[in-house]
Scaffold this active site. Structure first.
Site, short mmCIF file in Angstrom:
data_model
loop_
_atom_site.label_atom_id
_atom_site.label_comp_id
_atom_site.label_asym_id
_atom_site.label_seq_id
_atom_site.Cartn_x
_atom_site.Cartn_y
_atom_site.Cartn_z
N TYR A 289 -14.93 -2.73 10.45
CA TYR A 289 -15.09 -2.56 11.83
C TYR A 289 -15.38 -0.94 12.31
O TYR A 289 -15.04 -0.06 11.56
CB TYR A 289 -13.83 -3.24 12.44
CG TYR A 289 -12.46 -2.64 12.04
CD1 TYR A 289 -12.07 -1.31 12.80
CD2 TYR A 289 -11.62 -3.20 11.31
CE1 TYR A 289 -10.58 -0.86 12.25
CE2 TYR A 289 -10.22 -2.66 10.51
CZ TYR A 289 -9.97 -1.55 11.24
OH TYR A 289 -8.84 -0.97 11.10
N ARG B 129 -6.24 6.06 12.19
CA ARG B 129 -4.78 6.11 12.13
C ARG B 129 -4.02 7.35 12.68
O ARG B 129 -2.91 7.31 13.09
CB ARG B 129 -4.24 5.58 10.61
CG ARG B 129 -2.94 5.05 10.59
CD ARG B 129 -3.07 4.50 9.00
NE ARG B 129 -3.17 3.15 8.90
CZ ARG B 129 -2.28 2.24 8.47
NH1 ARG B 129 -1.21 2.60 8.68
NH2 ARG B 129 -2.65 1.12 8.38
N ASP C 160 7.52 -2.58 7.81
CA ASP C 160 7.14 -3.04 6.49
C ASP C 160 8.63 -2.95 5.87
O ASP C 160 8.64 -3.70 4.76
CB ASP C 160 6.25 -2.05 5.89
CG ASP C 160 4.68 -2.35 6.35
OD1 ASP C 160 4.45 -3.22 7.04
OD2 ASP C 160 3.65 -1.76 5.25
P1 FAD Z 1 4.81 2.92 7.65
O1 FAD Z 1 3.66 3.07 8.46
O2 FAD Z 1 4.69 2.88 6.10
O3 FAD Z 1 5.69 4.25 8.00
C1 FAD Z 1 6.69 4.59 7.15
C2 FAD Z 1 7.13 6.12 7.29
O4 FAD Z 1 8.36 6.39 6.76
C3 FAD Z 1 6.19 6.96 6.60
O5 FAD Z 1 5.64 7.93 7.77
C4 FAD Z 1 6.69 7.58 5.53
O6 FAD Z 1 6.39 8.78 5.24
C5 FAD Z 1 8.32 7.59 5.97
N1 FAD Z 1 9.35 7.38 5.00
C6 FAD Z 1 9.32 6.49 3.86
N2 FAD Z 1 10.49 6.89 3.25
C7 FAD Z 1 11.21 7.90 3.90
C8 FAD Z 1 12.33 8.31 3.32
N3 FAD Z 1 13.13 8.15 2.47
N4 FAD Z 1 12.76 9.58 4.17
C9 FAD Z 1 11.94 9.70 5.56
N5 FAD Z 1 10.79 9.36 5.74
C10 FAD Z 1 10.47 8.18 5.03
N6 FAD Z 1 -1.83 -3.39 9.72
C11 FAD Z 1 -2.36 -3.62 10.88
O7 FAD Z 1 -1.60 -4.07 11.98
N7 FAD Z 1 -3.63 -3.61 11.19
C12 FAD Z 1 -4.45 -3.18 10.06
O8 FAD Z 1 -5.82 -2.94 10.26
C13 FAD Z 1 -3.94 -2.80 8.58
N8 FAD Z 1 -4.82 -2.66 7.78
C14 FAD Z 1 -4.10 -2.23 6.46
C15 FAD Z 1 -5.06 -1.90 5.23
C16 FAD Z 1 -4.12 -1.80 4.11
C17 FAD Z 1 -5.20 -1.50 2.96
C18 FAD Z 1 -3.00 -1.71 3.95
C19 FAD Z 1 -2.17 -1.50 2.71
C20 FAD Z 1 -2.21 -1.92 5.26
C21 FAD Z 1 -2.88 -2.38 6.47
N9 FAD Z 1 -1.95 -2.50 7.64
C22 FAD Z 1 -2.66 -2.97 8.65
C23 FAD Z 1 -0.31 -2.63 7.44
C24 FAD Z 1 0.12 -1.42 8.05
O9 FAD Z 1 -0.23 -0.30 7.64
C25 FAD Z 1 1.55 -1.21 7.87
O10 FAD Z 1 2.14 -2.78 8.17
C26 FAD Z 1 2.22 -0.41 9.02
O11 FAD Z 1 1.83 0.96 8.50
C27 FAD Z 1 3.69 -0.68 8.74
O12 FAD Z 1 4.35 0.30 9.54
P2 FAD Z 1 5.96 1.15 9.72
O13 FAD Z 1 6.10 1.79 10.59
O14 FAD Z 1 6.82 -0.19 9.19
O15 FAD Z 1 5.82 1.46 7.95
#
Ligand code: FAD
Length: 401
Positions: free
Chosen positions: A223, A117, A301
């Site tokens: 994997y 990641r 998310d």
């Molecule tokens: P995130 O990756 O959570 O990024 C959010 C960002 O916002 C973070 O960097 C955080 O620090 C920042 N942030 C939060 N609040 C604030 C704030 N108030 N001010 C400024 N910054 C802030 N998905 C897959 O597609 N493949 C996989 O193999 C997979 N494996 C997973 C395994 C596990 C155990 C889990 C729990 C999840 C997995 N996921 C996987 C899901 C995936 O990790 C998430 O769906 C994905 O990271 C979501 O991306 P995002 O950019 O929406 O949020």
């Protein structure tokens, strides 16, 4: 912080809250259309230690189109096959080629990759650059004004924008401003993650595959990724109640190994080859009716956190990002409402369907030995056809309708 600094932009001033996979992909996609966004990330540096992610054809085809294909291929490992095994006997229940004979790419039109990641984050941040990526900026609130929207930071600073995108993950601050609908719920399942060196896994039948070991109340998925490592995620039922607001709990040193008592030696070996990880709550966001309010909109998310059983959370964040960029670009100036409505129309039912498919898969992976495993194994045998609609999807043409 005043709005000065960073690149001189054309189009709307877009502020992205969250520099994760969704936020950075959106910022890169907007840049390709000539719009410079400013990304605010609360972490002081972009890195996630000890975790990997798998990107499927549905996001890899989009990442290729925004110019990241070779870089992502360079850090990735393509599993040779998808295999399901019996938890104790190690008997193969179903197997489907992925890299072998190029089967996955032939079927879905783009590769399936496992990667660190942190390395993916590095590629995304390098592609976006540092000028408009503001680290250590914790957003605590939003305020609409007659001229636009203002985001507020915990140090009293603020930033003015035309559009704010909440890409701030499952515990999104922007979501709580956009909607009062129900926040994510704990699914009474939890996970342990780790990166095991392949050299420490002599009992593992084939380290090159993406593999599920399925057993009563628990499954172990793993994997390969670069560096001779196997990424694993063990998911168990419980605890019934998650006792904290945090996503993780400290686990006892042998907590997972104890749960795997009686399992195949390869499974036990894998989880005991590295120090015990924290225990992660697995959350699900009940469908939100509204993904936007005024000038703020949600992706990833923040909009639709889902169980990881289809490996689609990050993949859907990438799809959201590319589609939202397209909707913002296509909308006339100051027509953010139309852009957000179009985006939600293109994305809501698909992500909702994947959320539900992930929920439905959870019990299937935890069935005790007995009669019902016959139906379960029939599902495993049919997986490529069953995931066509997820992995075969191309969100880019959909966005240009
Ligand atoms: P995130 O990756 O959570 O990024 C959010 C960002 O916002 C973070 O960097 C955080 O620090 C920042 N942030 C939060 N609040 C604030 C704030 N108030 N001010 C400024 N910054 C802030 N998905 C897959 O597609 N493949 C996989 O193999 C997979 N494996 C997973 C395994 C596990 C155990 C889990 C729990 C999840 C997995 N996921 C996987 C899901 C995936 O990790 C998430 O769906 C994905 O990271 C979501 O991306 P995002 O950019 O929406 O949020």
């Amino acid at each position: 912080m005043s709005a000065e600094g960073g690149t001189v932009a054309s189009g709307p001033r877009v502020a992205v809250v969250g520099g994760g996979i969704g936020g950075l992909t959106l910022a890169i996609a907007l840049r390709r259309h000539g719009i410079t966004a400013t990304v605010f990330e609360r972490a002081p540096e972009l890195r996630e230690v000890g975790a990997a992610v798998a990107l499927a054809a549905n996001s890899n085809r989009l990442l290729r189109r925004i110019g990241l294909g070779p870089d992502i291929a360079g850090i990735s490992v393509e599993p040779s096959a998808l295999v399901y095994r019996h938890w104790r006997e190690g008997r193969i229940l179903a197997a489907h080629p992925i890299g072998r004979d190029n089967a996955y790419q032939e079927r879905f039109g783009a590769p399936f990759y496992g990667m660190h990641r942190a390395q993916l984050q590095r590629i995304l941040s390098a592609a976006f650059g540092t000028e408009d990526l503001c680290l250590d900026r914790n957003v605590i609130g939003l305020r609409e004004t007659s001229a636009g929207i203002t985001i507020e930071f915990d140090d009293g600073d603020s930033f003015d924008a035309d559009i704010v995108v909440g890409a701030d993950g499952v515990h999104s601050t922007v979501r709580s401003w956009v909607t009062v609908e129900q926040p994510p719920v704990y699914t009474r399942t939890s996970g342990f993650r780790g990166l095991a060196p392949i050299d420490a896994l002599p009992s593992l039948p084939d380290p090159s595959v993406l593999q599920f070991w399925v057993g009563p109340d628990l499954h172990l998925l793993h994997y390969p990724i670069a560096g001779g490592l196997v990424n694993f995620l063990a998911v168990s039922e419980g605890p019934d109640v998650w006792p904290t607001k945090e996503s993780t709990l400290t686990a006892a040193p042998d907590e997972l190994a104890t749960m795997l008592k009686g399992w195949h030696p390869a499974a036990v070996e894998m989880v005991t080859s590295v120090p015990q990880s924290a225990r992660w709550a697995l959350l699900h966001q009940p469908a939100l009716r509204h993904w936007s309010r005024g000038r703020a909109v949600l992706i990833g998310d923040a909009a639709h956190a889902m169980l990881p059983h289809h490996g689609q959370g990050a993949n859907q964040a990438v799809e959201d990002a590319v589609v939202l960029a397209r909707c913002i670009v296509d909308a006339p100036t100051n027509e953010h409402t139309a852009a957000f409505e179009r985006y939600q129309r293109l994305r809501r039912s698909r992500t909702r369907k994947i959320q539900h498919a992930s929920l439905a898969t959870s019990p299937l992976l935890h069935i005790p030995d007995g009669e019902s495993t016959i139906a379960r194994d029939a599902v495993f045998t049919d997986v490529p056809a069953r995931i066509d609609w997820i992995h075969g999807h191309d969100a880019w043409p959909a966005a240009t309708i």
